[in-house]
Design an enzyme around this catalytic site. Sequence first.
Site, PDB file in Angstrom:
ATOM      1  N   ARG A 133      14.514  18.013  -7.546  1.00 35.72           N
ATOM      2  CA  ARG A 133      13.676  16.949  -8.127  1.00 35.72           C
ATOM      3  C   ARG A 133      14.280  15.553  -7.988  1.00 35.72           C
ATOM      4  NH1 ARG A 133      12.849  21.337 -11.686  1.00 35.72           N
ATOM      5  NH2 ARG A 133      10.666  22.013 -11.693  1.00 35.72           N
ATOM      6  N   LYS A 155       9.609   4.390   1.248  1.00 35.76           N
ATOM      7  CA  LYS A 155       8.580   5.288   1.778  1.00 35.76           C
ATOM      8  C   LYS A 155       9.257   6.429   2.525  1.00 35.76           C
ATOM      9  CE  LYS A 155       4.251   2.815   2.355  1.00 35.76           C
ATOM     10  NZ  LYS A 155       3.204   2.395   3.321  1.00 35.76           N
ATOM     11  N   GLU A 197       7.496  -4.529  14.854  1.00 34.34           N
ATOM     12  CA  GLU A 197       7.668  -4.674  13.409  1.00 34.34           C
ATOM     13  C   GLU A 197       8.219  -6.056  13.059  1.00 34.34           C
ATOM     14  OE1 GLU A 197       6.682  -2.711  11.096  1.00 34.34           O
ATOM     15  OE2 GLU A 197       6.520  -0.695  11.923  1.00 34.34           O
ATOM     16  N   LYS A 241      10.619  -7.734   3.320  1.00 37.12           N
ATOM     17  CA  LYS A 241      10.216  -6.436   2.782  1.00 37.12           C
ATOM     18  C   LYS A 241      10.693  -6.267   1.346  1.00 37.12           C
ATOM     19  CE  LYS A 241       9.308  -1.701   3.853  1.00 37.12           C
ATOM     20  NZ  LYS A 241       9.308  -0.638   4.873  1.00 37.12           N
ATOM     21  N   GLU A 251       2.535   0.351  -3.398  1.00 36.87           N
ATOM     22  CA  GLU A 251       1.365  -0.016  -2.600  1.00 36.87           C
ATOM     23  C   GLU A 251       0.089  -0.040  -3.422  1.00 36.87           C
ATOM     24  OE1 GLU A 251      -0.368   1.717   1.464  1.00 36.87           O
ATOM     25  OE2 GLU A 251       1.746   1.162   1.600  1.00 36.87           O
ATOM     26  N   ARG A 255       1.598  -4.509  -1.202  1.00 35.26           N
ATOM     27  CA  ARG A 255       2.441  -3.814  -0.228  1.00 35.26           C
ATOM     28  C   ARG A 255       1.644  -3.289   0.963  1.00 35.26           C
ATOM     29  NH1 ARG A 255       7.438   0.420  -1.195  1.00 35.26           N
ATOM     30  NH2 ARG A 255       7.694   0.965   0.998  1.00 35.26           N
ATOM     31  N   ASN A 259       1.397  -2.710   6.321  1.00 37.24           N
ATOM     32  CA  ASN A 259       0.780  -1.809   7.291  1.00 37.24           C
ATOM     33  C   ASN A 259      -0.010  -2.553   8.355  1.00 37.24           C
ATOM     34  OD1 ASN A 259       1.520   0.848   6.196  1.00 37.24           O
ATOM     35  ND2 ASN A 259       0.311   0.212   4.434  1.00 37.24           N
ATOM     36  N   HIS A 262      -0.716  -1.002  11.714  1.00 38.84           N
ATOM     37  CA  HIS A 262      -0.438   0.424  11.610  1.00 38.84           C
ATOM     38  C   HIS A 262      -1.699   1.281  11.560  1.00 38.84           C
ATOM     39  CE1 HIS A 262       3.449  -1.244  10.714  1.00 38.84           C
ATOM     40  NE2 HIS A 262       3.994  -0.061  10.524  1.00 38.84           N
ATOM     41  N   HIS A 266      -1.276   4.001  14.129  1.00 34.73           N
ATOM     42  CA  HIS A 266      -1.021   5.393  13.758  1.00 34.73           C
ATOM     43  C   HIS A 266      -2.043   6.328  14.410  1.00 34.73           C
ATOM     44  CE1 HIS A 266       1.454   4.643   9.817  1.00 34.73           C
ATOM     45  NE2 HIS A 266       2.152   4.474  10.909  1.00 34.73           N
ATOM     46  N   HIS A 279       6.321   4.666  17.909  1.00 41.27           N
ATOM     47  CA  HIS A 279       5.743   4.000  16.741  1.00 41.27           C
ATOM     48  C   HIS A 279       5.547   2.498  16.954  1.00 41.27           C
ATOM     49  CE1 HIS A 279       4.821   3.010  12.618  1.00 41.27           C
ATOM     50  NE2 HIS A 279       5.831   2.181  12.573  1.00 41.27           N
TER      51      HIS A 279
END
Length: 376
Positions: A133, A155, A197, A241, A251, A255, A259, A262, A266, A279
Site C-alpha cells: 500500500r 503520475k 516535451e 511542472k 489533474e 494540470r 497533456n 498528448h 497517445h 512517446h
Amino acid sequence: MPDYSALVSVDLHNDSQPNRSYDIAIAAHSLKHLGAKLLEIGLGKKSKKVLIVSNPVIYKHYGETVTASLHDAGFDVAHLILPAGERFKTANSLQKIYDAALAHRLERSSAIVALGGGVIGDMSGYAAATWLRGIDLIQVPTTLLAMVDSAIGGKTGINHPQGKNLIGAFYQPRLVWIDPEVLKTLPAREFRSAMAEVIKYGVIWDRELFNLLTQCDRLDRLSYISAELLQAILYRCAKAKAEVVSKDEKEGNLRAILNYGHTVGHAIESVTNYRLYNHGEGVGLGMVIAGAIAVEMDMWSANDQAQQLALITKARLPQTLPADIDIEAIVATLSTDKKVEAGQVRFILPTAIGSVTLSDRVTSEMVKQNLRKIIV
C-alpha cells in the site's frame, strides 16, 4: 555532496498528509552521491532494503555507480532489469517488479529506485504506490524526457492493450535526482523526441523558455545544445511542472494542460502499437494537430503555429503520417483517453505562446480533417 546549482521544490500539502513536498535536484556527476542524499532525507532509518529497477542499456552504463553509492551508504540493494521500450509497460512487467519486491522482502520503510526513462519510472512508481500500500520511491531519470517531465509530478502506471496509461495512480516520489551527464549516452532519437516535451512547456507555460529555444539553430542533438541552455531547459521545465503540480496535484483542472499534444499523440502511439513512433514523436504530432485545430477555431494565430512548427522542425520531429495510417482507429482511440468527460474528449489548445486552454468543442471530424492534411 554536490552543489545543487539547480534545486526545485514541489510543494504539496494537505490536511491528512501535511508535508509530502520533495526536491528535484539537478547536478552534474551526482549519481555517486545518491546514497548519501537518501540518508540525508531520512531513508534507511528502519529498513535498508532498496530495489533498483532499470533496463539493460541504462544499467550497463550507470547501474554500478548507483549501486556502489547505495552500498557505501549502508543500503541492502537488489536489482531488477526489465526490457526497454513502451511495449513492455504492461501488467506482466509490473508483476516482475512485485516478484522482485517479494524476493528481496521489501518492507513499508523500504524503497524502490527507478533508474531509467519514463517507462521504468512509470512502472516503478506504480509498483511503489501499490506494494504494501505504498513504499518510498526515488526517481533517477536517465532520459531527457523523464528529466523534464515524466519523473516529476507523481503520475505512475502501465498501459492497457487498448490504451496508454489507463491503469495507474498519482504517487509522489521522495526525491527526483537528475544528473545531466547521463544524457551523453542517450541515443539521438531519444534526445530529439524529448524536445517535444520541452517545446510543450514553452507553449503552455513559459514563453521565455520558448524564446530561448528559438535562438538555437538545431535542437535534435545534445551537441547542438550549450551547457547553459541545457541547464535552463532542465531547470525551467522542472520549475514549470512543479508549479503546475503544486497547484493541482491530481489533474482536477489546471494540470490537464500538461497533456498538450498528448491526446492525439497517445492515440497515434497506440494505433501504431508503440513501434512506429515513440512517446515524444507522438506528442510532437499531437502538437501539430492541436495547433492546427486552434488556428481553425480562431483561438491562436497562424504566426504562433508557424513558430511552434519551426521549433518542431529544429528538433527534427516527424510532422507527417504514413499513407496507410488508420485515421478512424486514431479517432476511436480518443474515446479511451483519460481526459474524456461525459463522453466528450477535452482538448488542450494553445491561445498564445505560453498559454493554453481546455476545450470540449473539438469534433471528431475536425480531428480527422487535420490528420488527413499531414498524411503523405
